[in-house]
Write a protein that holds these residues in place. Structure first.
Motif, PDB file in Angstrom:
ATOM      1  N   VAL A   1      49.661  50.057  45.401  1.00 34.98           N
ATOM      2  CA  VAL A   1      49.308  51.058  46.514  1.00 34.98           C
ATOM      3  C   VAL A   1      48.813  50.510  47.737  1.00 34.98           C
ATOM      4  N   LYS A   2      48.797  51.198  48.711  1.00 28.80           N
ATOM      5  CA  LYS A   2      48.187  50.741  50.095  1.00 28.80           C
ATOM      6  C   LYS A   2      47.316  51.908  50.819  1.00 28.80           C
ATOM      7  N   GLY A   3      46.660  51.615  51.948  1.00 24.78           N
ATOM      8  CA  GLY A   3      46.185  52.567  52.580  1.00 24.78           C
ATOM      9  C   GLY A   3      45.065  53.238  51.935  1.00 24.78           C
ATOM     10  N   GLN A   4      44.979  54.709  51.973  1.00 18.18           N
ATOM     11  CA  GLN A   4      43.529  55.192  51.286  1.00 18.18           C
ATOM     12  C   GLN A   4      43.821  55.417  50.056  1.00 18.18           C
ATOM     13  N   ALA A   5      45.131  55.192  49.362  1.00 21.66           N
ATOM     14  CA  ALA A   5      45.216  55.100  47.830  1.00 21.66           C
ATOM     15  C   ALA A   5      44.643  53.963  47.419  1.00 21.66           C
ATOM     16  N   ARG A   6      44.905  52.685  48.317  1.00 19.34           N
ATOM     17  CA  ARG A   6      44.017  51.645  47.733  1.00 19.34           C
ATOM     18  C   ARG A   6      42.608  51.505  47.808  1.00 19.34           C
ATOM     19  N   VAL A   7      41.974  52.134  48.744  1.00 25.17           N
ATOM     20  CA  VAL A   7      40.509  52.336  48.773  1.00 25.17           C
ATOM     21  C   VAL A   7      39.950  53.011  47.609  1.00 25.17           C
ATOM     22  N   GLN A   8      40.722  54.402  47.224  1.00 27.77           N
ATOM     23  CA  GLN A   8      40.293  55.047  46.166  1.00 27.77           C
ATOM     24  C   GLN A   8      40.484  54.317  44.720  1.00 27.77           C
ATOM     25  N   THR A   9      41.458  53.607  44.658  1.00 30.37           N
ATOM     26  CA  THR A   9      41.790  52.598  43.451  1.00 30.37           C
ATOM     27  C   THR A   9      40.591  51.782  43.412  1.00 30.37           C
ATOM     28  N   LEU A  10      40.190  51.227  44.436  1.00 33.13           N
ATOM     29  CA  LEU A  10      39.043  50.056  44.529  1.00 33.13           C
ATOM     30  C   LEU A  10      37.691  50.871  44.178  1.00 33.13           C
ATOM     31  N   LYS A  11      37.477  51.890  44.787  1.00 35.04           N
ATOM     32  CA  LYS A  11      36.383  52.574  44.658  1.00 35.04           C
ATOM     33  C   LYS A  11      36.240  52.951  43.005  1.00 35.04           C
ATOM     34  N   GLU A  12      37.183  53.584  42.407  1.00 34.58           N
ATOM     35  CA  GLU A  12      37.058  53.891  41.003  1.00 34.58           C
ATOM     36  C   GLU A  12      36.932  52.728  40.167  1.00 34.58           C
ATOM     37  N   LEU A  13      37.460  51.603  40.432  1.00 31.94           N
ATOM     38  CA  LEU A  13      37.237  50.302  39.701  1.00 31.94           C
ATOM     39  C   LEU A  13      35.943  49.778  39.877  1.00 31.94           C
ATOM     40  N   ARG A  14      35.256  49.926  41.140  1.00 30.04           N
ATOM     41  CA  ARG A  14      34.059  49.181  41.293  1.00 30.04           C
ATOM     42  C   ARG A  14      33.099  50.451  40.245  1.00 30.04           C
ATOM     43  N   GLN A  15      33.447  51.455  40.442  1.00 26.94           N
ATOM     44  CA  GLN A  15      32.396  52.421  39.609  1.00 26.94           C
ATOM     45  C   GLN A  15      32.328  51.991  37.876  1.00 26.94           C
ATOM     46  N   VAL A  16      33.384  51.839  37.691  1.00 29.53           N
ATOM     47  CA  VAL A  16      33.951  51.673  36.255  1.00 29.53           C
ATOM     48  C   VAL A  16      33.294  50.214  35.779  1.00 29.53           C
ATOM     49  N   VAL A  17      33.445  49.115  36.710  1.00 28.42           N
ATOM     50  CA  VAL A  17      33.077  47.807  36.603  1.00 28.42           C
ATOM     51  C   VAL A  17      31.238  47.594  36.457  1.00 28.42           C
ATOM     52  N   ALA A  18      30.875  48.628  37.400  1.00 29.86           N
ATOM     53  CA  ALA A  18      29.230  48.662  37.469  1.00 29.86           C
ATOM     54  C   ALA A  18      28.689  49.403  36.346  1.00 29.86           C
ATOM     55  N   ALA A  19      29.400  50.099  35.617  1.00 28.58           N
ATOM     56  CA  ALA A  19      29.114  50.881  34.601  1.00 28.58           C
ATOM     57  C   ALA A  19      28.996  50.253  33.319  1.00 28.58           C
ATOM     58  N   HIS A  20      30.274  49.538  33.167  1.00 30.54           N
ATOM     59  CA  HIS A  20      30.559  48.991  31.804  1.00 30.54           C
ATOM     60  C   HIS A  20      30.878  47.485  31.754  1.00 30.54           C
ATOM     61  N   SER A  21      30.057  46.774  30.639  1.00 30.18           N
ATOM     62  CA  SER A  21      30.340  45.397  30.626  1.00 30.18           C
ATOM     63  C   SER A  21      31.760  44.884  29.919  1.00 30.18           C
ATOM     64  N   THR A  22      32.352  46.128  29.230  1.00 30.98           N
ATOM     65  CA  THR A  22      33.683  45.863  28.703  1.00 30.98           C
ATOM     66  C   THR A  22      34.599  45.949  29.904  1.00 30.98           C
ATOM     67  N   ALA A  23      34.443  46.636  30.763  1.00 30.76           N
ATOM     68  CA  ALA A  23      35.325  46.512  31.866  1.00 30.76           C
ATOM     69  C   ALA A  23      35.182  45.364  32.597  1.00 30.76           C
ATOM     70  N   ARG A  24      34.036  44.841  32.962  1.00 26.67           N
ATOM     71  CA  ARG A  24      33.983  43.571  33.537  1.00 26.67           C
ATOM     72  C   ARG A  24      34.759  42.509  32.948  1.00 26.67           C
TER      73      ARG A  24
END
Length: 418
Positions: free
Chosen positions: A160-183
Motif C-alpha cells: 500500500v501507499k499514500g493514505q492507505a499506508r498511513v492507516q495500515t501503520l496506525k492500526e499496526l501501532r495500536q496493535v503493537v502498543a496493546a499486545h506483547s504477542t504482536a510485538r
C-alpha cells in the motif's frame, strides 16, 4: 485480584463463559458447566494437552477472579480447595499451615472447630479449573489472532501507499502498543527493518509519526539502532520534533533515548542526536502545552513527559522556557507525593533547575504552591536516600531565598531547614 468476601459460595455468581450467561454456583454444578467435553484441553499440532491450573493462574494474574475462588487466608486463587466443618473453604496448604501454628478455629468465622477434618471440595476445584481453562483458552485465541493480524499488516505495508499506508501503520501501532504477542510477531518477521525503511528524506510526517510510534514499542537490537542513526532518519525526527503533535514529540524523544542507550552507542552520532534534542527545546512552543498536560496524564505518559521536561531543563533555552511558563511550578509541585519515585525524582530535578535560574522569584512561587510542606513529607517518608537528599537541597535553597519564618509557618515545623 479482589479481596475475599466471606459470603456463602452457594449464592455466588460468576461468568463461566457459557453463551455469555452469568451463572450461580448451584446452576453451574447442576447443568454440568464444569469443563465438560473439551474443557481444559489445549490442542497443539493435533495433540490434546491437559492444561495445568497453576500455570493458568500465573498467566491470568492480571484478570479479576471471582471472590468465591479466592482463599481467605492467602487471598490467592485456590488450586486444592478443602472445606472445614464450618462450611468455609480454603486452600489445603494454607489451612494446614494455620493448624500447624496451633490454631483450632476457623480463620474466617473464628468458630472453635468441633472436627478438624478437611474435606476436598471437588465441585469447587472443578469449577475453578473450568473457569480458568475457558479464560486461558480465550486469551490464547486472542493472542493468536493478534499475532496473525500483526503479520498481515506487515505484509500490507509492502503493497500500500499514500493514505492507505498511513492507516495500515496506525492500526499496526495500536496493535503493537496493546499486545506483547504482536510485538514479538513484528520482531520475528522482520518488522523492525520494514518500518525503519519508511523513514527518510521524503517521508511525510503522517507516515513518520506512525512509524516512530511503532518503533518505540519494540526491543531494538544493535543493527536496528545503527540503521536509525542515519542522518536522513535523524533529520526527519528533528523536523517532527519541531512540527509534530505532542504525542509525536514524546515518541521521538523516547526513540532518541533508546538510540542513546547502551554501550553500542556510536560516538560520531552523538553530535547529530544532541542537536536533535537541542533543536527541539522550545520550538513551536513545546514546553507550555506539555506542562499543561501534566495533571491529566496517566502514570506511563506522565513519566515520559517529565523525562522530556527534565532533559529540556538541562540546557539554557529549556530552563528559560520552563521558568517563563506560569504553570510549571504549581503543576510540578502538585505531583510530589502523588506519583512514583521515578516521577518524583524527575519533578525535583525540574524544580531545582528552574529555582536555580531565578532563586528569589521561583522559590517564592514554589513555597506558595506548597513545595516546602511536600519536601518535608518526602524527607520523612520511606523514599530512597537520593530522593531525600534532593529534597533537602531544594528545601535549603528555599530557606536561603525566601523568608525562613514563612517557610517554617507553611510546614508547621521548626528548625527543619537547619
Amino acid at each position: 485480584m479482589p479481596m475475599y468476601k466471606p459470603n456463602s459460595y452457594r449464592n455466588a455468581r460468576l461468568d463461566v463463559g457459557v453463551g455469555g450467561q452469568v451463572l450461580d454456583l448451584e446452576t453451574a454444578v447442576k447443568d454440568g458447566v464444569l469443563g465438560g467435553v473439551g474443557g481444559g484441553v489445549l490442542v497443539s499440532a493435533g495433540v490434546a494437552e491437559k492444561l495445568d491450573l497453576k500455570k493458568m493462574i500465573g498467566e491470568l494474574a492480571s484478570v479479576e477472579v471471582p471472590s468465591v475462588f479466592i482463599c481467605p487466608i492467602s487471598l490467592d486463587p485456590m488450586e486444592d480447595p478443602v472445606t472445614l466443618c464450618t462450611g468455609q473453604t480454603y486452600e489445603r496448604s494454607n489451612i494446614l499451615k494455620w493448624f500447624s501454628l496451633g490454631h483450632c478455629t476457623c480463620p474466617t468465622t473464628m468458630q472453635e472447630l468441633w472436627d478438624d477434618t478437611v474435606t476436598p471440595n471437588r465441585t469447587m476445584q472443578q469449577l475453578i479449573y473450568s473457569w480458568f481453562s475457558q479464560k486461558f483458552l480465550a486469551m490464547k485465541k486472542r493472542s493468536e489472532d493478534v499475532q496473525g493480524r500483526a503479520i498481515e499488516l506487515l505484509e500490507n505495508l509492502k503493497k500500500v501507499k499514500g493514505q492507505a499506508r498511513v492507516q495500515t501503520l496506525k492500526e499496526l501501532r495500536q496493535v503493537v502498543a496493546a499486545h506483547s504477542t504482536a510485538r514479538k510477531a513484528v520482531l520475528d518477521n522482520g518488522g523492525t527493518a520494514s518500518v525503519s525503511s519508511l523513514l527518510g528524506p521524503f517521508t511525510t510526517h503522517a507516515v513518520g509519526s506512525e512509524a516512530v510510534g511503532i518503533l518505540v514499542n519494540l526491543d531494538l537490537d544493535f543493527a536496528s539502532k545503527s540503521n536509525l542513526r542515519q542522518p536522513a532518519k535523524v533529520s526527519l525526527m528533528v523536523d517532527m520534533l519541531n512540527e509534530g503533535s505532542i504525542e509525536t514529540k514524546i515518541n521521538c524523544t523516547r526513540l532518541i533515548e533508546m538510540l542513546m542507550e547502551g554501550t553500542d552507542f556510536e560516538h560520531e552520532s552523538l553530535s547529530s542526536l544532541s542537536l536533535l534534542l537541542r533543536g527541539s527545546v522550545v520550538s513551536i512552543g513545546t514546553v507550555p502545552p506539555l506542562v499543561e498536560l501534566l495533571p491529566s496524564l496517566n502514570s506511563e505518559c506522565l513519566e515520559l513527559a517529565l523525562y522530556i521536561l527534565e532533559v529540556l531543563s538541562s540546557i539554557p533555552e529549556g530552563r528559560l522556557a520552563l521558568k517563563d511558563c506560569a504553570s510549571t511550578i504549581p503543576n510540578v509541585v502538585k505531583l510530589l507525593m502523588r506519583v512514583s519515585e521515578a516521577c518524583m525524582q524527575l519533578a525535583l530535578s525540574i524544580l531545582w533547575a528552574v529555582c536555580m535560574l531565578a532563586p528569589e522569584e521561583c522559590t517564592a512561587l514554589a513555597v506558595e504552591a506548597g513545595l516546602a510542606a511536600k519536601l518535608l513529607l518526602v524527607i520523612q517518608s520511606g523514599c530512597n536516600p537520593e530522593l531525600k537528599q534532593q529534597s533537602v537541597e531544594l528545601l535549603k535553597l528555599c530557606s536561603l531565598n525566601y523568608t525562613s519564618t514563612i517557610v517554617i509557618s507553611e510546614c508547621k515545623l521548626t528548625r527543619t531547614i537547619q
